[in-house]
Design an enzyme around this catalytic site. Sequence first.
Site, PDB file in Angstrom:
ATOM      1  N   ARG A  57       0.835  -1.210   0.000  1.00  0.00           N
ATOM      2  CA  ARG A  57       0.000   0.000   0.000  1.00  0.00           C
ATOM      3  C   ARG A  57       0.867   1.255   0.000  1.00  0.00           C
ATOM      4  O   ARG A  57       0.568   2.235  -0.692  1.00  0.00           O
ATOM      5  CB  ARG A  57      -0.962  -0.008   1.197  1.00  0.00           C
ATOM      6  CG  ARG A  57      -1.999   1.105   1.104  1.00  0.00           C
ATOM      7  CD  ARG A  57      -3.102   0.960   2.141  1.00  0.00           C
ATOM      8  NE  ARG A  57      -2.617   1.145   3.499  1.00  0.00           N
ATOM      9  CZ  ARG A  57      -3.366   0.967   4.594  1.00  0.00           C
ATOM     10  NH1 ARG A  57      -4.630   0.590   4.467  1.00  0.00           N
ATOM     11  NH2 ARG A  57      -2.858   1.152   5.786  1.00  0.00           N
ATOM     12  N   ARG A 110       9.550  18.670  -8.400  1.00  0.00           N
ATOM     13  CA  ARG A 110      10.744  18.414  -9.223  1.00  0.00           C
ATOM     14  C   ARG A 110      11.992  19.028  -8.601  1.00  0.00           C
ATOM     15  O   ARG A 110      13.107  18.657  -8.930  1.00  0.00           O
ATOM     16  CB  ARG A 110      10.549  18.970 -10.640  1.00  0.00           C
ATOM     17  CG  ARG A 110       9.550  18.174 -11.456  1.00  0.00           C
ATOM     18  CD  ARG A 110       9.295  18.816 -12.792  1.00  0.00           C
ATOM     19  NE  ARG A 110       8.784  20.184 -12.647  1.00  0.00           N
ATOM     20  CZ  ARG A 110       8.357  20.940 -13.650  1.00  0.00           C
ATOM     21  NH1 ARG A 110       8.378  20.480 -14.877  1.00  0.00           N
ATOM     22  NH2 ARG A 110       7.907  22.162 -13.427  1.00  0.00           N
ATOM     23  N   LYS A 157      -2.551   7.082   1.028  1.00  0.00           N
ATOM     24  CA  LYS A 157      -2.258   7.377   2.432  1.00  0.00           C
ATOM     25  C   LYS A 157      -1.146   8.427   2.478  1.00  0.00           C
ATOM     26  O   LYS A 157       0.028   8.122   2.705  1.00  0.00           O
ATOM     27  CB  LYS A 157      -1.873   6.092   3.170  1.00  0.00           C
ATOM     28  CG  LYS A 157      -2.234   6.149   4.653  1.00  0.00           C
ATOM     29  CD  LYS A 157      -2.265   4.779   5.267  1.00  0.00           C
ATOM     30  CE  LYS A 157      -2.104   4.824   6.764  1.00  0.00           C
ATOM     31  NZ  LYS A 157      -3.030   5.662   7.504  1.00  0.00           N
ATOM     32  N   GLU A 190     -16.070   6.977   6.465  1.00  0.00           N
ATOM     33  CA  GLU A 190     -15.212   6.303   7.450  1.00  0.00           C
ATOM     34  C   GLU A 190     -15.032   7.242   8.643  1.00  0.00           C
ATOM     35  O   GLU A 190     -15.595   8.324   8.671  1.00  0.00           O
ATOM     36  CB  GLU A 190     -13.860   5.937   6.835  1.00  0.00           C
ATOM     37  CG  GLU A 190     -13.064   7.135   6.309  1.00  0.00           C
ATOM     38  CD  GLU A 190     -11.714   6.763   5.697  1.00  0.00           C
ATOM     39  OE1 GLU A 190     -11.183   5.679   5.956  1.00  0.00           O
ATOM     40  OE2 GLU A 190     -11.168   7.618   4.970  1.00  0.00           O
TER      41      GLU A 190
HETATM   42  N1  PXG Z   1      -8.996   5.098   7.132  1.00  0.00           N
HETATM   43  C1  PXG Z   1      -8.020   6.001   7.279  1.00  0.00           C
HETATM   44  C2  PXG Z   1      -8.217   7.376   6.776  1.00  0.00           C
HETATM   45  C3  PXG Z   1      -6.814   5.630   7.905  1.00  0.00           C
HETATM   46  O1  PXG Z   1      -5.835   6.524   8.060  1.00  0.00           O
HETATM   47  C4  PXG Z   1      -7.723   3.403   8.219  1.00  0.00           C
HETATM   48  C5  PXG Z   1      -8.873   3.832   7.567  1.00  0.00           C
HETATM   49  C6  PXG Z   1      -7.614   1.978   8.647  1.00  0.00           C
HETATM   50  O2  PXG Z   1      -6.696   1.311   7.804  1.00  0.00           O
HETATM   51  P1  PXG Z   1      -5.833   0.070   8.292  1.00  0.00           P
HETATM   52  O3  PXG Z   1      -5.092  -0.341   7.079  1.00  0.00           O
HETATM   53  O4  PXG Z   1      -4.952   0.568   9.411  1.00  0.00           O
HETATM   54  O5  PXG Z   1      -6.784  -0.947   8.765  1.00  0.00           O
HETATM   55  C7  PXG Z   1      -6.671   4.319   8.383  1.00  0.00           C
HETATM   56  C8  PXG Z   1      -5.422   3.896   9.065  1.00  0.00           C
HETATM   57  C9  PXG Z   1      -3.348   6.838  14.051  1.00  0.00           C
HETATM   58  C10 PXG Z   1      -3.410   5.710  13.085  1.00  0.00           C
HETATM   59  O6  PXG Z   1      -2.260   7.038  14.594  1.00  0.00           O
HETATM   60  C11 PXG Z   1      -4.178   5.806  11.940  1.00  0.00           C
HETATM   61  C12 PXG Z   1      -4.211   4.735  11.037  1.00  0.00           C
HETATM   62  C13 PXG Z   1      -3.502   3.615  11.281  1.00  0.00           C
HETATM   63  C14 PXG Z   1      -2.742   3.541  12.448  1.00  0.00           C
HETATM   64  C15 PXG Z   1      -2.705   4.588  13.352  1.00  0.00           C
HETATM   65  O7  PXG Z   1      -4.376   7.501  14.254  1.00  0.00           O
HETATM   66  N2  PXG Z   1      -4.973   4.904   9.932  1.00  0.00           N
END
Ligand code: PXG
Length: 299
Positions: A57, A110, A157, A190
């Site tokens: 990812r 760039r 991300k 979400e």
């Molecule tokens: N949506 C968003 C916008 C995220 O940033 C998820 C869903 C869940 O994705 P995963 O792949 O982790 O199941 C994320 C993930 C934090 C923190 O410190 C945020 C995430 C992951 C770990 C820690 O708030 N975001």
Amino acid sequence: MSTSKDDLLVYIDGKYYPKDEAKISVFDHGFLYGDGVFEGIRAYNGVVFKLKEHIDRLYNSAHAIMLDIPLTKDEMIEAVLETLRKNNLRDAYIRLVVTRGIGDLGLDPRKCSKPSVVIIAVPMLSLYDEEKRKKGISMIVSWIRRDPVDATSHEIKSLNYLNSILAKIEANNVGADEALILDINGYICEATGENIFIVKDGKLYTPPRSSGALPGITASVIKKIAVKLGYKVIERNLTVAELYSADEAFLTGTGAEIMPIREVNKRRIGEGRIGPITEKILEEFMKIVRDPKEGIPIY
Ligand code: PXG
């Protein structure tokens, strides 16, 4: 034994620095413009859960913003594992950041010659207390909508999390645990850093990718667990009213793992505590995260 947070070693571009000396230039476009990508990853009991999936990812996010990561995927995996070893960690939270690198004060990427890779690994922190895991969290619906897929899409991300931070501030302001973010059409997208699932009549529902939500790695594990346990998983647009009348609802993410939702905008969800299907899925999830086949061993 794990190192204490004070003597942590942080990986920056192939070298390890004590926490207080781990620094990036103020001319780095990650700092100046949020120009970069990241991953949040967890290690359980000496195994980095779904590390390959997180690395894939990360490289997809980098590809989407035309950022060439100066390591191969295998080198990146090794750097993550070595950072954990250097810190004697078995249970950890890992933050992997790739910034655009040092440029001038204009935003043109760039001008940035070399991206920087940062790996921070800290002993496992719990983002939510365990009581919330049983009781569930409170949420509000944020007025701030998720960036659409043709804008700064959260499918990528990136280091630009202001969209989520603004929603989090709204939740903080009213004493709610989390914010629910809607897509531009008013359907559920979400939470600030978690995906959402609703349970209704024994089926699971979750918003589609077109809502602009991040395709969560935890969410994909949950979908597989649900199917294995015999529950149908349906991806479709969901309204806030459907959430209000759900039997159960929960968030999923690397940090949150599985977090039941107790109430949204003061409307109680289901029984107002962790529901039976959420509980079954959580139990199975906690087994899977410790399965060495589901990740890459550190030692
Ligand atoms: N949506 C968003 C916008 C995220 O940033 C998820 C869903 C869940 O994705 P995963 O792949 O982790 O199941 C994320 C993930 C934090 C923190 O410190 C945020 C995430 C992951 C770990 C820690 O708030 N975001």
